[in-house]
Write a protein that holds these residues in place. Structure first.
Motif, mmCIF file in Angstrom:
data_model
loop_
_atom_site.group_PDB
_atom_site.id
_atom_site.type_symbol
_atom_site.label_atom_id
_atom_site.label_comp_id
_atom_site.label_asym_id
_atom_site.label_seq_id
_atom_site.Cartn_x
_atom_site.Cartn_y
_atom_site.Cartn_z
ATOM 1 N N ASN A 153 -29.395 96.750 -33.947
ATOM 2 C CA ASN A 153 -28.487 95.610 -33.871
ATOM 3 C C ASN A 153 -27.822 95.300 -35.208
ATOM 4 O OD1 ASN A 153 -27.250 93.382 -32.707
ATOM 5 N ND2 ASN A 153 -28.906 92.048 -33.381
ATOM 6 N N ILE A 154 -28.529 95.577 -36.312
ATOM 7 C CA ILE A 154 -27.955 95.255 -37.624
ATOM 8 C C ILE A 154 -26.630 95.969 -37.816
ATOM 9 C CG2 ILE A 154 -28.296 95.461 -40.106
ATOM 10 C CD1 ILE A 154 -31.259 95.424 -39.624
ATOM 11 N N GLY A 189 -25.854 91.611 -25.808
ATOM 12 C CA GLY A 189 -24.791 90.934 -26.548
ATOM 13 C C GLY A 189 -24.872 91.355 -27.996
ATOM 14 N N LEU A 190 -23.864 92.089 -28.461
ATOM 15 C CA LEU A 190 -23.879 92.614 -29.829
ATOM 16 C C LEU A 190 -24.105 91.499 -30.840
ATOM 17 C CD1 LEU A 190 -21.024 95.205 -30.119
ATOM 18 C CD2 LEU A 190 -23.428 95.552 -30.607
ATOM 19 N N GLY A 191 -24.999 91.732 -31.774
ATOM 20 C CA GLY A 191 -25.213 90.770 -32.835
ATOM 21 C C GLY A 191 -26.156 89.652 -32.477
ATOM 22 N N ASN A 192 -26.668 89.669 -31.261
ATOM 23 C CA ASN A 192 -27.573 88.611 -30.818
ATOM 24 C C ASN A 192 -29.005 89.147 -30.820
ATOM 25 O OD1 ASN A 192 -29.020 86.693 -29.444
ATOM 26 N ND2 ASN A 192 -27.364 86.236 -28.019
ATOM 27 N N ILE A 193 -29.839 88.616 -31.738
ATOM 28 C CA ILE A 193 -31.190 89.174 -31.891
ATOM 29 C C ILE A 193 -32.002 88.974 -30.613
ATOM 30 C CG2 ILE A 193 -33.267 89.151 -33.289
ATOM 31 C CD1 ILE A 193 -31.589 87.913 -35.511
ATOM 32 N N LEU A 233 -28.676 101.769 -27.802
ATOM 33 C CA LEU A 233 -27.357 101.149 -27.944
ATOM 34 C C LEU A 233 -27.035 100.284 -26.723
ATOM 35 C CD1 LEU A 233 -24.827 100.996 -29.730
ATOM 36 C CD2 LEU A 233 -23.877 102.833 -28.357
ATOM 37 N N CYS A 234 -27.379 100.812 -25.539
ATOM 38 C CA CYS A 234 -27.141 100.048 -24.314
ATOM 39 C C CYS A 234 -27.917 98.745 -24.334
ATOM 40 C CB CYS A 234 -27.556 100.862 -23.096
ATOM 41 S SG CYS A 234 -26.432 102.181 -22.741
ATOM 42 N N MET A 275 -35.500 89.486 -39.062
ATOM 43 C CA MET A 275 -34.115 89.495 -38.594
ATOM 44 C C MET A 275 -33.494 88.109 -38.644
ATOM 45 S SD MET A 275 -32.885 92.343 -37.797
ATOM 46 C CE MET A 275 -33.810 93.192 -39.000
ATOM 47 N N THR A 276 -34.223 87.108 -38.140
ATOM 48 C CA THR A 276 -33.648 85.762 -38.131
ATOM 49 C C THR A 276 -33.441 85.265 -39.558
ATOM 50 O OG1 THR A 276 -35.884 84.989 -37.773
ATOM 51 C CG2 THR A 276 -34.431 84.937 -35.886
#
Lengths: 295, 358
Positions: B52-53, B266-270, B259-260, B187-188
Motif C-alpha cells: 500500500n505504501i 481502496g488505494l492508500g487506505n490502511i 495489488l488486488c 503504518m498509521t
C-alpha cells in the motif's frame, strides 16, 4: 554456430515483433498495457489447430479464419472489458487487463486441457517441413523463410495501413491527443476497436507461426511470449510501431546469443534484464519519443 | 440515510467481531483449516499494508512486490537451514535484505513514473523467480527448500522452562496477528508523519511537492525500501510458518493478488488493505471449496478470480473504501476535487494525452 544462432534469433525476433506491435499500438491509443494480448496470441494458435483438426480445413484457410476470429476477440475484449473503464483510474484498467488475461488463460485450460499439443504436421503444406538450404553447419528451413516472409509482409502491410489510410491517420491522431482527435470528428471508439483488431490479428499470426515452429501449443504459452514481446515494445520505445519491430528483432537475437553463449538457463532472463536496462538508461527506447513524465 | 446508520451499527459490532476472531483458536472444536486460512489472511494483510505504501501513499504502481516477499522468505529459509539462526534475529536481517534490494532497485528506477516504473518492478520480480529457480547450489531450484525449522522463542535465560516452539496452528496465528498489529501501528504512525505527508504530496502533485522542497527521489526510495522491508518480513514469517519454500510460490500471480487486495480496499487506505486481504483470501478458499464441491476443474477457480477482479474494477474502480473520497465527503469542494482525482490518472495526467511535450 554464430550464423545459426543469428538465424534462429532473427526468426524468434520477428515473431516477438509481431506480438510487440499489438502492445505498442494499443498503448499508443489508450495508454494501457494490454496484458491479455498474450492470451490472444495463444488463442490464435488454438483456433488454427482446432479448425484444422475438428473442421478439417486446409492450413491457409484455417490460418486466415483463426486470425479473423482473434481480431474479433480483440474487439470484444475492448468492448466488454476496457471500454467501460475509459474514465476510471488507470490502475483499474490495468487490473482488468490482468484479470482478463487470467480469465482467458484458464478458460483455454478448461476447453483444451493443460497438456501441450503438437501442431498437426500433416495439414501443413509439404514444403514447410523441408530444409531450404544448408551451408556447412548452418541450416535454413522453408519454415523459417515462411516466417520471415509472413512477418515482414504483415509489418509492411501494417505500415501502409497506419501511414496511408484514413483510419491509420485517425489512429495516429488518437495517439497524439484523444480529445483533439474527437473534436475533429474522429469516432474514437471505432478507431480503438480497429486498433485492437489489427493488433490481435498480428498476435494471432505470431501464435500460429510459433506453434508450427516449435511444434507445440499449450494454454499458458501466452504469458512468457507476451512478457517478452512487451519487453520488445519497451525496448523499441512503447507507442512506436517501427520501434516495436526493431525491438523484437533485437530482443530475439540477444536472447538467442545469450542462450547460446552465456547460459541457456537464463534465456528468459535476457528479456527482463534488457527491459530493465533500457528503461533505466533510456526509457524512451530505441525509436521512441522522449519521455516527459520523469520526476 | 440508512447507509450511514448501518455503518455506525457495523462499527459498534467491529470490536466484538475482532475479539471473536482473535479468540477463535481457543474455541472448542476450532478447525485447523479455518485457522490456517486465517493465518494466511494475516500474512496477506502484512503484504497488502506493505505494498500500500508504494501505489497508495506515493502513487507509483508496483507490479513486482512478490519479489521482495520471495527475497525475505528465502533469506529466512536459508539462514534457518544453514545457520540455524533464531526467528527473532532473522526478521530484522530479512527486512534489511528486502530494504537493501528495494533501495538498489528503486534508486535508479524511481525517477520514472507510471507504467515505466511498473514494468521495471515486474521485470525484477520475474528475475527473482528465475534466480530462485536456476541457482540450484543455493536454493535447490524447483525442488524447493523443505524442512525449515518452526519458530522458537528461547527465554530459558530468564526461566529454565521458558522455551517455546511455535509448532501448532494457534501460536503461529497469534504471532501473525502480532505482526499485523505491529505493521498496522507503524503504518498509521507513518501516515501522519513528516514522511507520510511528503509521500502524499508526491502522490497528489510531484511538481508542487518538489517546489515545496520535498526531495522526491529520496522520499520515493525510502517508501520503496520500507515497503520492500515489510514484504520481506511477511516472507520471513511465511517461510518459518509453512516450513517449505519453492520458487513457484513467488510468481507474478501473487503480486497481482496483493495489488488486488490493496485496490479492493481502496488505494492508500490502511484499513482498506486489511479488509481487502481478508476478503480475497476468503474468496480464494470459498472458490476452491465451492467449485470443487460442484465438481468443476480447479482451473475454474482462477478463471472466476480473474472474472471477479474484472467485475469489481467495472463497478467499484476506486475500491470499497476510497481514501481520498472519504476525507472530502463533508466538503463539496473537496468532494468535487476528489472525484476529479479519482477520474484522472496515476501520474497526474488525465489519461488522454500522455506524451504532450512538456
Amino acid at each position: 554456430m554464430l550464423e545459426q544462432q543469428l538465424i534462429n534469433g532473427l526468426t524468434l525476433g520477428l515473431i516477438y515483433a509481431l506480438i510487440a506491435v499489438g502492445y505498442t499500438m494499443v498503448y499508443g491509443v489508450i495508454q494501457l498495457i494490454n496484458f491479455a494480448h498474450g492470451e490472444i496470441y495463444m488463442l490464435g494458435a488454438f483456433f488454427c489447430v482446432t479448425l484444422i483438426t475438428a473442421a478439417g480445413l486446409p492450413f491457409y484457410v484455417a490460418m486466415l479464419m483463426a486470425v479473423v476470429c482473434c481480431a474479433m476477440c480483440g474487439i470484444l475484449l475492448d468492448i466488454i472489458a476496457y471500454r467501460p473503464l475509459r474514465r476510471a483510474p488507470r490502475l483499474a484498467a490495468l487490473i482488468t487487463a490482468i484479470g482478463m488475461s487470467i480469465f482467458l488463460q484458464n478458460l483455454a485450460l478448461i476447453i483444451w486441457g493443460s497438456r501441450s499439443k503438437p501442431f498437426p504436421r500433416t495439414a501443413l503444406p509439404g514444403y514447410l517441413t523441408e530444409q531450404a538450404l544448408t551451408v556447412g553447419s548452418v541450416g535454413l528451413s522453408w519454415l523459417q523463410l515462411f516466417i520471415f516472409a509472413v512477418a515482414i509482409g504483415m509489418m509492411l502491410l501494417l505500415y501502409l495501413v497506419i501511414q496511408k489510410t484514413r483510419i491509420g491517420t485517425a489512429m495516429r491522431a488518437l495517439a497524439q491527443n484523444r480529445t483533439a482527435a474527437a473534436l475533429m470528428g474522429i469516432n474514437v471508439n471505432r478507431v480503438i476497436s480497429f486498433t485492437f483488431a489489427l493488433g490481435s490479428a498480428m498476435g494471432a499470426v505470431a501464435g500460429i507461426l510459433v506453434a508450427i515452429y516449435y511444434n507445440t501449443l499449450y494454454p499458458t504459452m501466452g504469458y512468457t511470449a507476451g512478457v517478452k514481446a512487451f519487453a520488445a515494445a519497451v525496448l523499441g520505445g512503447i507507442g512506436s510501431v517501427p520501434g516495436a519491430m526493431a525491438g523484437g528483432v533485437v530482443l530475439g537475437v540477444a536472447e538467442a546469443l545469450g542462450a547460446g553463449y552465456v547460459s541457456s538457463l537464463y534465456r528468459d532472463g535476457v528479456a527482463y534484464a534488457v527491459m530493465i536496462a533500457v528503461i533505466v538508461l533510456r526509457p524512451s527506447g530505441i525509436l521512441g519519443r522522449a519521455v516527459t513524465d520523469k520526476a | 440515510m440508512m447507509g450511514r446508520a448501518m455503518v455506525a451499527q457495523a462499527k459498534r459490532l467491529l470490536p466484538v467481531a475482532g475479539v471473536l476472531l482473535l479468540t477463535y483458536p481457543l474455541w472448542p472444536g476450532a478447525s485447523e483449516y479455518v485457522l490456517h486460512v486465517m493465518t494466511l489472511a494475516l500474512v496477506y494483510m502484512v503484504l497488502a499494508m506493505g505494498l500500500n505504501i508504494v501505489p497508495g501513499f506515493c502513487g507509483l504502481l508496483d507490479l513486482g512486490y512478490v519479489g521482495f516477499y520471495g527475497i525475505g522468505a528465502y533469506t529466512a529459509g536459508l539462514l534457518t537451514i544453514h545457520y540455524d539462526l533464531s526467528f527473532w534475529v532473522i526478521v530484522p536481517l530479512a527486512a534489511l535484505n528486502g530494504a537493501l534490494w528495494g533501495a538498489l532497485l528503486g534508486a535508479p528506477t524511481l525517477r520514472l513514473t507510471g507504467d515505466y516504473f511498473a514494468i521495471v518492478t515486474f521485470g525484477f520480480s520475474e528475475l527473482v523467480v528465475l534466480f530462485l529457480t536456476n541457482e540450484i547450489w543455493l536454493t535447490r531450484g524447483p525442488l524447493g527448500l523443505p524442512g525449515i525449522a518452526p519458530i522458537t522463542l528461547n527465554l530459558s535465560w530468564l526461566h529454565p522452562q521458558w522455551y517455546f516452539e511455535f509448532y501448532g496452528k494457534a501460536p503461529n496465528f497469534y504471532l501473525a496477528a502480532l505482526l499485523v498489529a505491529g505493521v498496522y501501528f507503524v503504518m498509521t504512525r507513518l501516515e501522519d508523519s513528516r514522511l507520510g505527508r511528503a509521500w502524499y504530496a508526491i502522490r497528489e502533485d510531484p511538481l508542487a511537492a518538489a517546489c515545496c522542497g520535498v526531495d522526491i527521489l529520496r522520499y520515493k526510495v525510502i517508501a520503496f525500501a520500507i515497503s520492500a522491508a515489510i514484504g520481506a518480513m511477511g516472507g520471513c514469517f511465511y517461510a518459518r510458518w509453512s516450513m517449505f519454500l519453492s520458487p513457484d510460490m513467488f510468481k507474478f500471480w501473487e503480486s497481482f493478488l496483493v495489488l488486488c487486495m490493496v485496490v479492493l480496499g481502496g488505494l492508500g487506505n490502511i484499513k482498506g488493505a486489511l479488509v481487502g486481504a481478508a476478503i480475497l483470501v476468503c474468496l480464494g478458499e470459498l472458490l476452491r471449496e465451492g467449485l470443487g464441491a460442484v465438481g468443476l476443474p480447479p482451473e475454474t477457480r482462477f478463471m472466476a478470480y480473474g472474472l471477479i477482479m474484472v467485475l469489481i474494477m467495472r463497478f467499484r474502480p476506486a475500491g470499497l473504501f476510497p481514501a481520498i473520497a472519504a476525507s472530502g465527503r463533508a466538503n463539496p469542494l473537496l468532494a468535487a476535487l476528489s472525484r476529479r482525482i479519482a477520474a484522472g490518472d496515476f501520474a497526474g495526467d488525465r489519461g488522454d494525452n500522455r506524451d504532450t511535450p512538456a
